[in-house]
Design an enzyme around this catalytic site. Structure first.
Site, PDB file in Angstrom:
ATOM      1  N   GLU A 123       0.032  46.696 -12.797  1.00 48.81           N
ATOM      2  CA  GLU A 123       0.532  47.325 -11.583  1.00 48.81           C
ATOM      3  C   GLU A 123       2.060  47.459 -11.706  1.00 48.81           C
ATOM      4  O   GLU A 123       2.709  46.506 -12.126  1.00 48.81           O
ATOM      5  CB  GLU A 123       0.182  46.482 -10.338  1.00 48.81           C
ATOM      6  CG  GLU A 123       0.570  47.221  -9.080  1.00 48.81           C
ATOM      7  CD  GLU A 123       0.150  46.486  -7.788  1.00 48.81           C
ATOM      8  OE1 GLU A 123      -0.338  45.350  -7.863  1.00 48.81           O
ATOM      9  OE2 GLU A 123       0.325  47.083  -6.732  1.00 48.81           O
ATOM     10  N   GLY A 262       5.279  37.163  -8.160  1.00 49.73           N
ATOM     11  CA  GLY A 262       4.552  35.935  -7.870  1.00 49.73           C
ATOM     12  C   GLY A 262       3.206  35.878  -8.563  1.00 49.73           C
ATOM     13  O   GLY A 262       2.885  34.915  -9.244  1.00 49.73           O
ATOM     14  N   GLU A 299      -3.689  36.771  -3.256  1.00 51.17           N
ATOM     15  CA  GLU A 299      -4.351  37.459  -4.380  1.00 51.17           C
ATOM     16  C   GLU A 299      -5.863  37.466  -4.171  1.00 51.17           C
ATOM     17  O   GLU A 299      -6.536  38.451  -4.457  1.00 51.17           O
ATOM     18  CB  GLU A 299      -3.996  36.801  -5.716  1.00 51.17           C
ATOM     19  CG  GLU A 299      -2.507  36.666  -5.997  1.00 51.17           C
ATOM     20  CD  GLU A 299      -1.687  37.918  -5.750  1.00 51.17           C
ATOM     21  OE1 GLU A 299      -2.198  39.048  -5.932  1.00 51.17           O
ATOM     22  OE2 GLU A 299      -0.513  37.788  -5.353  1.00 51.17           O
TER      23      GLU A 299
HETATM   24  N1  TRP Z   1       0.164  43.384  -6.350  1.00 52.52           N
HETATM   25  C1  TRP Z   1       0.879  42.166  -6.541  1.00 52.52           C
HETATM   26  C2  TRP Z   1       0.752  41.391  -5.247  1.00 52.52           C
HETATM   27  O1  TRP Z   1       1.323  41.703  -4.261  1.00 52.52           O
HETATM   28  C3  TRP Z   1       2.306  42.283  -6.841  1.00 52.52           C
HETATM   29  C4  TRP Z   1       2.771  43.075  -7.979  1.00 52.52           C
HETATM   30  C5  TRP Z   1       3.038  44.365  -8.020  1.00 52.52           C
HETATM   31  C6  TRP Z   1       3.221  42.580  -9.191  1.00 52.52           C
HETATM   32  N2  TRP Z   1       3.636  44.724  -9.193  1.00 52.52           N
HETATM   33  C7  TRP Z   1       3.758  43.645  -9.898  1.00 52.52           C
HETATM   34  C8  TRP Z   1       3.209  41.329  -9.737  1.00 52.52           C
HETATM   35  C9  TRP Z   1       4.359  43.460 -11.137  1.00 52.52           C
HETATM   36  C10 TRP Z   1       3.782  41.166 -10.955  1.00 52.52           C
HETATM   37  C11 TRP Z   1       4.363  42.212 -11.658  1.00 52.52           C
HETATM   38  O2  TRP Z   1       0.039  40.489  -5.136  1.00 52.52           O
HETATM   39 ZN    ZN Z   2      -0.255  41.877  -2.850  1.00 51.56          ZN
END
Ligand code: TRP
Ligand code: ZN
Length: 864
Positions: A123, A262, A299
């Site tokens: 992501e 995180g 998560e």
């Molecule tokens: N989707 C993740 C969350 O909010 C966060 C996230 C988005 C992320 N991009 C990222 C984590 C890149 C690590 C690296 O839980």
């Molecule tokens: Zn999230």
């Protein structure tokens, strides 16, 4: 041939559905540090009539071969960031082979090495760093994954269920995974390494047995139980409160040291920053425990809000993040203290979010224009997004809100949808019109509410008039639908029933116009109004509440949050008065007395009392001024704290000594430690042997909450004890980098003129590593956020330090660089000398010839 490219923005309005569906992907990874071979077989179906090229995303890939239906294929164009395949049949299988280099990938996006383990982060758009693909969230495919690696990588993991594993002739081994749920590429994950594993099980409410596994670096098993307990609590809570059950038969969490954020909700295989997993009483604070529980929950909750129903495009990010933050906040509030969780959330809003919303990066929770998607994982999308969901919850009530959630899943399970789809489900299920409410999704900025109160003695009518002003930086905003919760208190502090002409009025007022009046009758005396109770909308309320009313609210409001809020306002007023009138440089007797009775009486939740004894943070105070009076805020806060310490030292000692910490992680014990920590914070400000003894005892205890309370107290007080206690901590904890992050943060917060020299020296410390985001944030992030006096030195040396770091990080890890840049975004809010010095650093970055898109977008906006 390369043309210098200026980063291009993408627009929400340009959304087009993909020209091809990918029904299935079969991936094979032959892992090697410098040349991992990726073979991807994608089963395609054309989604549009007529000719359509298949433009696959890919970055920093070495293409080896392309085949269509198993026959070598050459009718394609290879661009810098795309592989465009021409003249494909309507249905076919495309096989792409490419190489990548995990070991040299320091961006921590795509496939990379964290310590000795391979892991991925996809992501938002990291999958394109792994293979050529339609790397967009509205392309949902089932994934089969084969991982081949040396035997030393004992665990080979990917999403879904393990099908087979075995040995290969060349001494390597493999594992095959299958994820039965269709998913977008951003939820793909792969991990290969040698871990210690904590296993457990969870029985769902329908009686299914789920295998749980937590993978951590060797030697860390003793620090895993809390995360595992948090996971089981999350699973149970989601069943109870949202009626949502887990779907796969296995749920895995892997903790890695090198991670940009995180944690990440990859289907069935979450990957976590190790600092959001590992904890025991000796190494982690109570706050760490709380954060771990909430992130594990977050998560896990994504499995439904994010994974089963995902986003159509990245502009809709708040669809999953705002909603999932709302869910994790509710989880924390149901399990712990609702008031304290609310206070924490509102602090984030009023400091970070309001300032983002007022600055150059202001964007609606559903942005319309993006250069680098990683720049939009913001407090606006996450936390304001959660407030928007919370407002819907307030408008609908729990029951109808849950009906809305059920309808949302009934309609959209397995789909990639928009924020509009979510609101439509809420509105259809409840029968409540949310048309105007939807403006919260498209308008940036913080609305301001000017509230006036009138009381008509003869008729016993009380009237609130509320004027809604557009944010200063968004003058064209249309009026919003604002749920404005209130409470009216009589002189005795009793709540007054709300009604007019015999009709009851709900305590949540619907503010929808630019100007509205709300009247209440039957009031024998002028009531005291608690406004925006529980922060029922992310707004700024501008009104002059008298000190007497604030004190009344502090005593009697039914909402713990609003009582805290009134007290904050009182303290903010005191700081402001002292700045405006330098002769009024001490806290009023009434305020000191109010604090004193808190310490002496200790009625109710001790954790809340601890919170009430804190002065508003620098950021909270800064938010009150158009031009931030840095030196004055720092000086007056210090003065007030010293005054409190001096006038209440006996009370603090008595309080500290009478509280018994049983060393457990129960809410009561956590609250006791929080209150004791505040006592130490004040006692450290007065140089007395008795105080020094208490501080040293706490610093030598076996509970990290107590140790850190003592250390941060001495550091913030500039106490002569700091040097020795910090050195002791260093030698005790050098083997544990996560604990050393706390030490780096303390070092960075040290006052005194050598702070900057000290940080430059610490770059050489054996535990420090520029390529690890945790280390960088601990040292430099703490400096720029919490060492106000030194970061904002008038000679610009603090800004120079951050500028130097950003130049370096820009090349190593642009995502982290961009997050670290944040303090510079509000450069216009400082005095001439400071703002020019900050601007100079931004200009310095703008001139870099390797400037990343991440930094470009923010620097460019900041300088506009
Ligand atoms: N989707 C993740 C969350 O909010 C966060 C996230 C988005 C992320 N991009 C990222 C984590 C890149 C690590 C690296 O839980
Ligand atoms: Zn999230």
């Amino acid at each position: 041939m390369t043309a210098t490219k200026k980063p291009q923005a993408q627009y929400l309005k340009d959304y087009q559905a993909p020209p091809y569906f990918i029904e299935h992907v079969d991936l094979t990874f032959d892992l090697a540090p410098l040349n991992t071979r990726v073979t991807s077989v994608i089963t395609l179906k054309k989604a549009v009539a007529g000719e359509a090229d298949l433009a696959l995303d890919g970055i920093e890939l070495t293409l080896i071969s392309v085949a269509v239906d198993d026959v070598a294929y050459s009718d394609y164009t290879l661009l810098d960031e795309q592989l465009v395949i021409h003249n494909l049949p309507t249905e076919c299988q495309v096989t792409i082979v490419n190489d990548i280099s995990p070991k040299t990938n320091t961006s921590l996006e795509g496939l990379y090495l964290s310590g000795g383990a391979y892991c991925t982060q996809c992501e938002a758009q990291g999958f394109r760093k792994i293979t050529y693909y339609l790397d967009r969230p509205d392309v949902l495919a089932s994934f089969d994954v084969t991982i081949i690696a040396d035997q030393s990588y004992r665990h080979l993991l990917s999403n879904g269920n393990k099908l087979t594993q075995g040995q290969l002739d060349d001494g390597r081994h493999f594992a095959k995974w299958q994820d039965p749920f269709k998913k977008p590429s951003y939820l793909f994950a792969l991990v290969a390494g040698d871990f210690d594993v904590l296993e457990d099980t969870f029985v769902t409410k329908s009686g299914r047995n789920i295998e749980l596994a937590l993978f951590v670096d060797k030697g860390n098993l003793a620090k895993t139980p809390h995360a595992m307990t948090s996971l089981k609590k999350s699973m149970q809570w989601d069943e109870q409160r949202f009626n949502l059950e887990y779907d796969l038969d296995i749920y895995m969490i892997v903790a890695v040291d090198f991670f940009n954020m995180g944690a990440m909700e990859n289907k069935g295989l979450n990957i976590f920053n190790s600092k959001c997993v590992l904890a025991n009483q000796e190494t982690a604070t109570d706050k760490d425990y709380h954060t771990i529980e909430s992130i594990v929950g977050h998560e896990y909750f994504h499995n439904w809000t994010g994974n089963r129903v995902t986003c159509r495009d990245w502009f809709q990010l708040s669809l999953k993040e705002g909603l999932t933050v709302f869910r994790d906040q509710e989880f924390s509030s149901d399990l712990g203290s609702r008031a304290l969780n609310r206070i924490d959330a509102v602090k984030v809003m009023r400091t970070h979010q309001f300032s983002e919303d007022a600055g150059p990066m202001a964007h609606p929770i559903r942005p319309e224009q993006v250069i680098e998607m990683n720049n939009f994982y913001t407090v606006t999308v996450y936390d304001k997004g959660a407030e928007v969901i919370r407002m819907m919850h307030t408008l609908l009530g729990e029951e109808k809100f849950q009906l809305g959630m059920a309808l949302y899943f009934q309609r959209h399970d397995g789909q990639a949808v928009t924020c509009d789809d979510f609101v439509a489900a809420m509105s259809d299920a409840s029968g409540i019109d949310l048309t105007q409410f939807k403006r919260w999704y498209s308008q940036a900025g913080t609305p301001r509410l000017i509230v006036e109160q009138e009381y008509n003695t003869e008729e016993g009518i009380f009237t609130l008039s509320i004027e809604q002003l557009a944010p200063v930086n968004q003058p064209d905003n249309a009026p919003l639908h604002i749920p404005f919760a209130i409470e009216l208190l009589d002189r005795q502090g009793q709540p007054v029933p709300l009604s007019f002409a015999g009709k009851p009025i709900d305590h949540v007022l619907d503010v929808t116009n630019t100007y509205q009046r709300f009247s209440f009758d039957g009031l024998a005396t002028k009531p005291v109004a608690v406004l925006l109770e529980d922060f029922s909308a992310p707004c700024i309320v501008e009104q002059h509440t008298t000190e007497a009313d604030l004190l009344h609210i502090m005593r009697f409001a039914r909402s713990d949050f609003s009582r805290w809020d009134a007290q904050q306002q009182l303290l903010i007023n005191a700081v402001k008065a002292a700045i405006e009138n330098p002769r009024e440089h001490s806290l009023a007797k009434e305020v000191i007395n109010a604090l004193r009775s808190l310490v002496i009486e200790r009625k109710g939740d001790l954790a809340l009392i601890a919170e009430l004894l804190k002065l508003p943070s620098f950021d909270t105070l800064a938010a009150e001024f158009a031009v931030i009076p840095v030196d004055e805020i720092v000086a007056i806060t210090q003065q007030f704290e010293l005054q409190i310490a001096k006038q209440l030292q006996c009370e603090f000692i008595a309080c500290y000594q009478s509280l018994v910490d049983d060393g457990s992680v129960s809410a009561d014990a956590v609250a006791v430690r929080a209150l004791k920590g505040i006592c130490l914070h004040y006692l450290a400000k007065i140089d007395e042997p008795e105080h020094a003894q208490l501080l040293c005892d706490a610093a030598n205890s076996h509970n990290m909450t107590n140790v850190l309370a003592a250390l941060s107290a001495v550091v913030k007080a500039d106490s002569p004890l700091s040097v020795e206690l910090l050195n002791q901590f260093d030698s005790q904890w050098r083997h544990d980098v996560l604990v050393m992050d706390k030490w780096f943060a303390l070092q960075a917060m040290q006052g005194g003129d050598n702070a900057i020299v000290n940080i430059n020296k610490l770059y050489e410390h054996p535990c420090f590593d520029f390529s690890n985001p945790n280390r960088v944030r601990a040292l430099v992030g703490s400096f720029s956020h919490f060492n106000t006096a030194q970061f904002h030195r008038k000679d610009g040396a603090g800004y120079q330090l951050l500028g130097d770091l950003l130049v370096k990080l820009n090349a190593i890890n642009p995502q982290n660089a961009s997050r670290m840049l944040t303090p510079f975004m509000s450069w216009r809010r400082y005095d001439e000398v400071r703002s020019m010095a900050m601007k100079a650093q931004l200009q310095r970055l703008a001139e870099l010839d390797n400037l990343s898109d991440d930094l470009f977008e923010k620097v460019d906006k900041a300088l506009q």
